[in-house]
Enzyme design. Structure first.
Site, mmCIF file in Angstrom:
data_model
loop_
_atom_site.group_PDB
_atom_site.id
_atom_site.type_symbol
_atom_site.label_atom_id
_atom_site.label_comp_id
_atom_site.label_asym_id
_atom_site.label_seq_id
_atom_site.Cartn_x
_atom_site.Cartn_y
_atom_site.Cartn_z
ATOM 1 N N ASP A 45 0.777 -1.223 -0.021
ATOM 2 C CA ASP A 45 -0.030 0.021 0.073
ATOM 3 C C ASP A 45 0.889 1.164 0.202
ATOM 4 O OD1 ASP A 45 0.803 -0.010 2.505
ATOM 5 O OD2 ASP A 45 -1.054 -0.052 3.437
ATOM 6 N N SER A 46 2.133 1.034 0.153
ATOM 7 C CA SER A 46 3.110 2.209 -0.311
ATOM 8 C C SER A 46 2.818 2.856 -1.748
ATOM 9 C CB SER A 46 4.768 1.651 -0.280
ATOM 10 O OG SER A 46 4.669 0.465 -1.290
ATOM 11 N N ASP B 106 -0.942 -6.168 -0.097
ATOM 12 C CA ASP B 106 -1.432 -5.398 1.038
ATOM 13 C C ASP B 106 -2.834 -5.356 1.374
ATOM 14 O OD1 ASP B 106 1.129 -5.015 2.668
ATOM 15 O OD2 ASP B 106 1.371 -3.117 1.905
ATOM 16 N N LYS C 298 -1.066 -9.106 3.114
ATOM 17 C CA LYS C 298 -0.389 -8.907 4.125
ATOM 18 C C LYS C 298 -1.238 -8.020 4.972
ATOM 19 C CE LYS C 298 3.403 -6.086 3.928
ATOM 20 N NZ LYS C 298 3.012 -4.832 4.244
ATOM 21 N N GLU D 95 -1.044 -5.474 8.857
ATOM 22 C CA GLU D 95 -0.032 -4.906 9.734
ATOM 23 C C GLU D 95 -0.587 -5.055 11.051
ATOM 24 O OE1 GLU D 95 0.590 -0.744 9.047
ATOM 25 O OE2 GLU D 95 1.105 -1.109 6.822
ATOM 26 N N GLU E 1 9.900 -3.979 10.029
ATOM 27 C CA GLU E 1 10.129 -2.869 9.538
ATOM 28 C C GLU E 1 10.628 -1.700 10.628
ATOM 29 O OE1 GLU E 1 7.130 -1.072 7.035
ATOM 30 O OE2 GLU E 1 8.228 0.935 6.794
#
Ligand code: KIV
Length: 275
Positions: free
Chosen positions: A45-46, A84, A114, A116, A183
């Site tokens: 999602d960057s 993501d 993915k 978080e 991260e």
């Protein structure tokens, strides 16, 4: 060539083989990184920052992730594809997480999703895994919590914060994730987690002892000369190359030297110049 699978990536840890993960957002980059030998391609999602020009990842939607997942999937022959789950697509309930993860598999062609977060995300991870959807976890700096964290800062620097990250990583593993991104945490903590966990750790700003590494493709290619955090290594300086090519093109159009006869069709449909 068959695409790598979650069980094969798990086995790479026991075999001591490093895992190279890289982001991609379109088919061209996916094809090039696949050919380069990347084991895992992540539609991160960057993309909110790298592709959409936002200052954080919070406005990316599930539809956008599914769209970019489809684009990237078309470029992959060997690499495993993780997509993501964007902000607010899994935080509400495990049922919401499962429904949206299913959309990323069906519409975004994801082989894994993915999510978080650690302890608080574990029920959502478990729901996806029990439905047969492989999950990659993500702890340490979790950019979807940027406001709560007070910025994009290194996490786990003191003992209490390190203990929380340890607890988060174990919760992700216990919930059934097959892999975990670490991260921006101190290298010593990442090394400890890598030894502690049975699942592979993929580091970004987490030192050299992780089982693998991930970088954003634009960063490793040097496509934005304004962005150079400590954890990024530029393996090329493409910003100047692209701008130079653009300048040469503009110059030739304005000077009337492009297109030349080589780039031009004659009335019979053949290229001038023998093409
Ligand atoms: O969104 C992303 O690209 C990521 C990686 C940097 C791990 O989460």
């Amino acid at each position: 060539m068959p695409r790598l699978t979650a069980p094969e990536l798990l086995r790479m840890k026991s075999a001591g083989e490093k895992i190279a993960m890289v982001t991609a957002y379109d088919v061209t980059m996916a094809r090039l990184m696949d050919r380069a030998g990347a084991d895992m391609v992540l539609v991160g999602d960057s993309l909110g920052m790298v592709v959409q020009g936002e200052g954080d990842t919070l406005r990316v939607t599930l539809d956008e992730m599914a769209y970019h997942g489809r684009c990237v999937a078309r470029g992959l022959e060997r690499a495993h594809l993780t997509v993501d789950m964007p902000f607010m697509s899994y935080q509400v309930s495990p049922a919401q997480a499962l429904q949206n993860a299913g959309r990323l598999v069906q519409e975004g062609r994801a082989q894994a999703v993915k999510l978080e977060g650690g302890v608080r995300t574990a029920p959502a991870i478990r729901a996806c895994v029990e439905a047969g959807i492989p999950v990659v976890g993500h702890v340490g700096l979790t950019p979807q919590s940027v406001h709560a964290m007070g910025g994009f800062k290194v996490q786990g620097r003191d003992d209490a914060a390190a203990a929380r990250i340890r607890e988060d990583a174990l919760a992700v593993q216990d919930a059934g994730a097959f892999c975990i991104v670490l991260e921006m945490i101190p290298a010593a903590l990442a090394a400890e987690l890598t030894a502690l966990l049975q699942i592979p750790t993929i580091g970004i700003g987490a030192g050299p002892q992780c089982d693998g590494q991930v970088l954003v493709c634009n960063d490793l290619l040097g496509l934005d000369e304004r962005f150079k955090p400590r954890f990024v290594k530029r393996f090329a300086e493409l910003a100047g190359v692209v701008e130079g090519a653009g300048r040469a093109y503009v110059g030739e159009v304005k000077g009337g030297t492009f297109p030349a006869s080589d780039h031009t069709f004659d009335p019979g449909g053949k290229l001038y110049g023998g093409g």
